[in-house]
Design a protein around this motif. Structure first.
Motif, PDB file in Angstrom:
ATOM      1  N   ILE A   1       0.856  -1.188   0.000  1.00 55.92           N
ATOM      2  CA  ILE A   1       0.000   0.000   0.000  1.00 55.92           C
ATOM      3  C   ILE A   1       0.893   1.239   0.000  1.00 55.92           C
ATOM      4  CG2 ILE A   1      -1.774   1.279   1.238  1.00 55.92           C
ATOM      5  CD1 ILE A   1      -2.671  -1.344   2.468  1.00 55.92           C
ATOM      6  N   PHE A   2       0.588   2.178  -0.906  1.00 54.79           N
ATOM      7  CA  PHE A   2       1.305   3.447  -0.932  1.00 54.79           C
ATOM      8  C   PHE A   2       0.250   4.510  -1.209  1.00 54.79           C
ATOM      9  CE2 PHE A   2       4.043   6.781  -2.682  1.00 54.79           C
ATOM     10  CZ  PHE A   2       5.060   6.784  -1.726  1.00 54.79           C
ATOM     11  N   THR A   3      -0.279   5.111  -0.157  1.00 55.21           N
ATOM     12  CA  THR A   3      -1.468   5.953  -0.221  1.00 55.21           C
ATOM     13  C   THR A   3      -1.124   7.403  -0.548  1.00 55.21           C
ATOM     14  OG1 THR A   3      -1.354   6.441   2.136  1.00 55.21           O
ATOM     15  CG2 THR A   3      -2.582   4.475   1.479  1.00 55.21           C
ATOM     16  N   VAL A   4      -2.158   8.247  -0.596  1.00 55.71           N
ATOM     17  CA  VAL A   4      -1.969   9.680  -0.794  1.00 55.71           C
ATOM     18  C   VAL A   4      -1.134  10.264   0.334  1.00 55.71           C
ATOM     19  CG1 VAL A   4      -3.149  11.909  -0.889  1.00 55.71           C
ATOM     20  CG2 VAL A   4      -4.099   9.939  -2.118  1.00 55.71           C
ATOM     21  N   GLN A   5      -1.380   9.796   1.560  1.00 52.19           N
ATOM     22  CA  GLN A   5      -0.589  10.277   2.702  1.00 52.19           C
ATOM     23  C   GLN A   5       0.877   9.894   2.554  1.00 52.19           C
ATOM     24  OE1 GLN A   5      -3.549   8.659   2.985  1.00 52.19           O
ATOM     25  NE2 GLN A   5      -4.724  10.528   3.479  1.00 52.19           N
ATOM     26  N   ASP A   6       1.124   8.712   2.007  1.00 54.73           N
ATOM     27  CA  ASP A   6       2.513   8.316   1.761  1.00 54.73           C
ATOM     28  C   ASP A   6       3.161   9.234   0.731  1.00 54.73           C
ATOM     29  OD1 ASP A   6       2.404   6.135   3.523  1.00 54.73           O
ATOM     30  OD2 ASP A   6       1.470   4.873   1.992  1.00 54.73           O
ATOM     31  N   CYS A   7       2.412   9.630  -0.278  1.00 53.10           N
ATOM     32  CA  CYS A   7       2.925  10.575  -1.273  1.00 53.10           C
ATOM     33  C   CYS A   7       3.274  11.914  -0.621  1.00 53.10           C
ATOM     34  CB  CYS A   7       1.893  10.798  -2.377  1.00 53.10           C
ATOM     35  SG  CYS A   7       1.826   9.500  -3.631  1.00 53.10           S
ATOM     36  N   GLU A   8       2.421  12.351   0.286  1.00 51.63           N
ATOM     37  CA  GLU A   8       2.683  13.622   0.961  1.00 51.63           C
ATOM     38  C   GLU A   8       3.926  13.540   1.830  1.00 51.63           C
ATOM     39  OE1 GLU A   8      -0.967  14.261   2.975  1.00 51.63           O
ATOM     40  OE2 GLU A   8      -2.013  15.066   1.192  1.00 51.63           O
ATOM     41  N   ARG A   9       4.124  12.407   2.507  1.00 50.71           N
ATOM     42  CA  ARG A   9       5.347  12.236   3.295  1.00 50.71           C
ATOM     43  C   ARG A   9       6.573  12.220   2.393  1.00 50.71           C
ATOM     44  NH1 ARG A   9       1.865   9.120   6.697  1.00 50.71           N
ATOM     45  NH2 ARG A   9       2.120   7.255   5.393  1.00 50.71           N
ATOM     46  N   LEU A  10       6.442  11.595   1.217  1.00 46.35           N
ATOM     47  CA  LEU A  10       7.550  11.582   0.267  1.00 46.35           C
ATOM     48  C   LEU A  10       7.863  12.994  -0.215  1.00 46.35           C
ATOM     49  CD1 LEU A  10       9.584  10.025  -1.481  1.00 46.35           C
ATOM     50  CD2 LEU A  10       7.746   9.648  -3.145  1.00 46.35           C
ATOM     51  N   GLN A  11       6.831  13.799  -0.421  1.00 45.95           N
ATOM     52  CA  GLN A  11       7.035  15.190  -0.824  1.00 45.95           C
ATOM     53  C   GLN A  11       7.754  15.982   0.262  1.00 45.95           C
ATOM     54  OE1 GLN A  11       2.823  15.900  -1.798  1.00 45.95           O
ATOM     55  NE2 GLN A  11       3.481  16.584  -3.820  1.00 45.95           N
ATOM     56  N   GLN A  12       7.375  15.755   1.508  1.00 44.98           N
ATOM     57  CA  GLN A  12       8.019  16.469   2.604  1.00 44.98           C
ATOM     58  C   GLN A  12       9.495  16.100   2.723  1.00 44.98           C
ATOM     59  OE1 GLN A  12       6.800  18.939   4.434  1.00 44.98           O
ATOM     60  NE2 GLN A  12       4.874  18.823   3.271  1.00 44.98           N
ATOM     61  N   SER A  13       9.774  14.834   2.593  1.00 44.05           N
ATOM     62  CA  SER A  13      11.176  14.407   2.667  1.00 44.05           C
ATOM     63  C   SER A  13      11.979  14.968   1.502  1.00 44.05           C
ATOM     64  CB  SER A  13      11.254  12.876   2.676  1.00 44.05           C
ATOM     65  OG  SER A  13      10.763  12.331   1.452  1.00 44.05           O
ATOM     66  N   LEU A  14      11.333  15.089   0.343  1.00 34.31           N
ATOM     67  CA  LEU A  14      12.022  15.669  -0.812  1.00 34.31           C
ATOM     68  C   LEU A  14      12.295  17.144  -0.597  1.00 34.31           C
ATOM     69  CD1 LEU A  14      13.073  15.197  -3.693  1.00 34.31           C
ATOM     70  CD2 LEU A  14      10.789  15.758  -4.531  1.00 34.31           C
TER      71      LEU A  14
END
Length: 808
Positions: free
Chosen positions: A787-800
């Motif tokens: 599972i890689f949800t919208v929230q996971d995408c947002e966390r990936l954006q923050q880390s980027l």
């Protein structure tokens, strides 16, 4: 190839001793201890339909250029008669008096036959000479022991020239020539074994008797895994029965073979099958020759691209120029590799259209058009052409698309034609008065170039033609009016107002109406997406290739089509609209529903009011031409036609021959067939398609945001379908369980990669391939979790963002 050599010796026959012997050697080695594995194979002269004539390497051409070495301690009658006999036969004779001379002459001339004098006191010296040649330690003189020691034939002392002539000719024909033919057959075997085409030899029941090493390299099978197997276990053909009938009649056959690989998906290879017979008229062997040279040049690169997007391989040379003295531009070499890979990848996709088969068959037929068997291929092509949906895609049985349910749902929803509507329920979508309403609701617009908006927007627009342009920053600065600001800026750069002969004020009004007709509540299909596609189209048209093909009106039409291609998008797919029986589905007969709506509404809005009609100053013919171009480009964004447009573009614009391809993609601008109107249309379709799905080719931070937005839109559609009890188009797109990373991987694998590779090879924009590979790697890394949800995408954006801030 091993050369055949031989040696003789003479003495009187006393009845108890073998006085002379002959030894035939391969390069001085004992023939019973060969280190070459190919020497253990039996070869038979094969007769078949092909006529080799006198040029066949293994044919008997007579005893010519035979070299004979005579080892006699001194001249005598026997040596003289041998010299005369050899000279009469036209053979070259060398003479030696001792072992040292014999060894020196043999090493420099490498004689075919060596005759050693072994009479009387010369016996020991003869044995020593033989040991030099054979490295034997046998000293016994009995017949069998001498044969074992290295001699293999005895000549009785004779002074009759006619008898000696017959004896020497027999030796040459039965010993030397036979060994020469065997050595030649070994060389032919080695050539077949090492050639770059894959070759299989079967018996008359198609059981594999021989396979060369390309089989292992291309298909992954060890040779002992395929020998004695029936060919159809690894190779299949649709018209095998027809092919077999031709082969049994002794006629060559041609066709495309589907080859099963051990570790990867199947590949289709053009093949030529030649029947051969060893006796009689009925074929006893079939020779399968597969044209795999091109595949071997690129198979590793193709597989790496399919499995993980590797870095561009820059050490490969263009075909036939590996050691050319002229210089190569690294970019052009890489572009040529990507172009070849894209063509090969098109034919290896797990989704195939019948027209692709037609193209392959006709291409193969044209290569051998002089052969009567081509009629069979053309008939097959005609049968396929009789079908009604030539480009309707379907998943190959051997494809692995169904292994990933998320990918299967996504690709299936994109390329599948909508089902028929279940009812005729109407929506309340009405465009009456829309133009005036939008113009009234929007805030006052700047009317000159010096009043284009805040300073921040002006600075941002200075890089409007950069592939790294941040459309989301413009969305924020413009308060979701990115299409208005970016559209006006880019259209002025391309001189659209001048080409349309319209006032700048009218163009500003038109952009306002178009942007106001996009649904702001859509997470993905909104005016920001339209602005993004507009920006990608403008960037593409900066390439020299497109500058040479597209005129000013073509450029204007492309920008207008990009800006309006999703106008009034409802945030759901055409399949949803058809399942719900909405008005648009009824209006457009369930065919390209959304795309038809976008195109029709574009002109309905434009023509509704003279204050927004950017076409009002055009003459009838010009308007008709630009309208046709805009409609065609908008309809090209219909994903159900994706493989049709891609196949046509690759087939026509890439040309299927090396020579034509090198001309077509040369740096020089020429009047190639690309300048034909129908081919320019294909290029424009591909341009807007690539711009429409360019999200995976954008920098990572933009790619992640677009991925999050499209997933959100699909989640909403799934929820709406469940609430309304409609068929769920993409069941795996559940908000709580769907993997966005997996969906992006599937989207790149089956939609984006092949198209973008072909497009990059055409316009030379390496940034898109570089970004796709980088982003693909990130999605691969995150797809390990289910599972890689919208929230996971947002966390990936923050880390980027954190990583970028630390780097700066």
């Amino acid at each position: 190839m091993s050369s055949v050599k031989g040696r003789f010796s003479f003495s009187k026959d006393d009845g108890d001793e073998l006085q002379s012997s002959l030894r035939l050697l391969f390069n001085g080695q004992d023939s019973n201890h060969s280190n070459n594995p190919t020497d253990n194979m039996d070869f038979h002269q094969i007769k078949g339909t092909s006529d080799f004539g006198s040029s066949w390497l293994t044919s008997n051409t007579g005893a010519v250029n035979v070299k004979v070495l005579l080892v006699f301690a001194q001249d005598d009658r026997q040596s003289d008669i041998l010299v005369q006999t050899c000279e009469k036969l036209g053979w070259h004779v060398s003479e030696a008096r001792n072992a040292d001379e014999a060894l020196e002459l043999f090493q420099t001339h490498y004689h075919d036959i060596v005759i050693i004098d072994r009479r009387g006191v010369q016996r020991q010296q003869a044995d020593d000479i033989c040991r030099f040649f054979t490295e034997s330690n046998q000293d016994e003189c009995t017949t069998l022991q001498v044969l074992d020691a290295g001699f293999n034939r005895a000549l009785i002392e004779c002074s009759n020239q006619k008898i000696l002539i017959n004896e020497l000719i027999g030796i040459h024909a039965n010993e030397v020539q036979a060994k020469l033919q065997l050595a030649t057959a070994h060389s032919l075997y080695l050539a077949v074994h090492r050639c770059r085409d894959m070759i299989h030899v079967t018996n008359d029941r198609h059981v594999i008797q021989f396979a060369n090493e390309v089989t292992e390299k291309l298909l992954g099978y060890k040779l002992d895994e395929v020998i004695n197997k029936n060919l159809n276990e690894i190779i299949t053909c649709e018209n095998f029965n027809l092919m077999n009938q031709l082969l049994q009649k002794g006629l060559e056959s041609y066709g495309n073979m589907n080859c099963k690989r051990k570790f990867n998906g199947p590949i289709t290879i053009s093949s030529r099958i030649i029947p051969f017979c060893t006796h009689g008229r009925r074929p006893t062997h079939y020779i399968y020759i597969y044209d795999t040279t091109y595949l071997l040049e690129n198979i590793e690169e193709i597989e790496k691209i399919k499995c993980g997007w590797p870095h561009t391989v820059s050490h490969l040379h263009p075909r036939g120029s590996a050691h050319s003295s002229r210089s190569f531009d690294v970019g052009s070499v890489n572009s040529d590799l990507q172009r070849r890979c894209s063509i090969a990848k098109l034919h290896n996709l797990p989704i195939e259209a019948p027209i692709t088969k037609v193209i392959t068959l006709l291409t193969s037929a044209m290569m051998d058009a002089a052969l009567p068997e081509v009629v069979n291929q053309i008939n097959k092509a005609i049968e396929i052409l009789k079908t009604t949906e030539l480009f309707a895609p379907y998943v190959k049985e051997s494809g692995d698309l169904t292994n990933d349910p998320i990918t299967s749902d996504l690709i299936g929803a994109l390329i599948s034609a909508p089902l028929y509507a279940r009812d005729s329920r109407r929506s309340s979508n009405d465009s009456v008065g829309r133009v005036q309403r939008i113009l009234r609701q929007q805030s006052p617009k700047p009317t000159s170039r010096s009043q284009r908006g805040p300073r921040e927007i002006e600075l941002l627009l200075e890089n409007s033609l950069s592939w790294e342009f941040d459309i989301f920053k413009l969305e924020m600065l413009s308060e979701k009016r990115s299409l208005f600001y970016l559209g006006m800026h880019i259209m002025n750069l391309y001189g659209v107002p001048a080409q349309l002969k319209c006032e700048e004020r009218v163009l500003l009004n038109w952009l306002t109406v178009i942007e106001g007709s996009y649904n702001v509540q859509n997470s993905y299909h909104n005016s920001t997406h339209a602005a993004d596609v507009l920006q990608a189209t403008a960037r593409f048209m900066m390439s020299d290739r497109l500058k040479s093909l597209l005129g000013p009106l073509d450029q204007a039409a492309a920008l207008i089509a990009a800006a309006t291609h999703d106008v009034d998008h409802p945030g759901v797919t055409s399949q949803f609209i058809c399942n719900a029986g909405q008005r648009l589905a009824v209006l457009y007969n369930d065919i390209s529903v959304l795309e038809s709506h976008h195109a029709a509404l574009t002109f309905k809005l434009t023509l509704a009011d003279s204050e927004v009609n950017i076409f009002k100053a055009l003459d009838r013919d010009t308007y008709k031409s630009i309208r046709q171009n805009i409609i065609d480009m908008i309809l090209a964004t219909d994903m159900t036609k994706h493989y049709e447009h891609l196949a046509k573009f690759v087939n026509i614009c890439s040309v299927q021959s090396e020579e034509s391809m090198s001309e077509l993609y040369s740096d020089a601008v020429d009047s190639s067939p690309l300048s034909m109107a129908e081919n320019v249309t294909l290029v424009k379709r591909m341009m807007i398609k690539c711009a429409d799905v360019s999200n995976p080719a954008r920098p990572l931070k933009l790619c992640i945001e677009w991925s999050k937005r499209i997933a959100e839109e699909y989640f909403r559609q799934t929820e709406a379908e469940q609430e309304r009890n409609l068929p769920v188009t993409m069941p795996t797109f559940e908000r709580s369980s769907c993997s966005i990373a997996a969906s992006q991987i599937g989207f790149v694998d089956y939609i984006v990669s092949g198209m973008m590779e072909a497009w990059d090879a055409f316009i030379d924009l390496p940034e898109i391939i570089k970004n796709i590979r980088q982003n693909y790697g990130i999605w691969k890394e995150h797809s390990k979790s289910e599972i890689f949800t919208v929230q996971d995408c947002e966390r990936l954006q923050q880390s980027l963002k954190l990583h970028i801030s630390q780097s700066t």
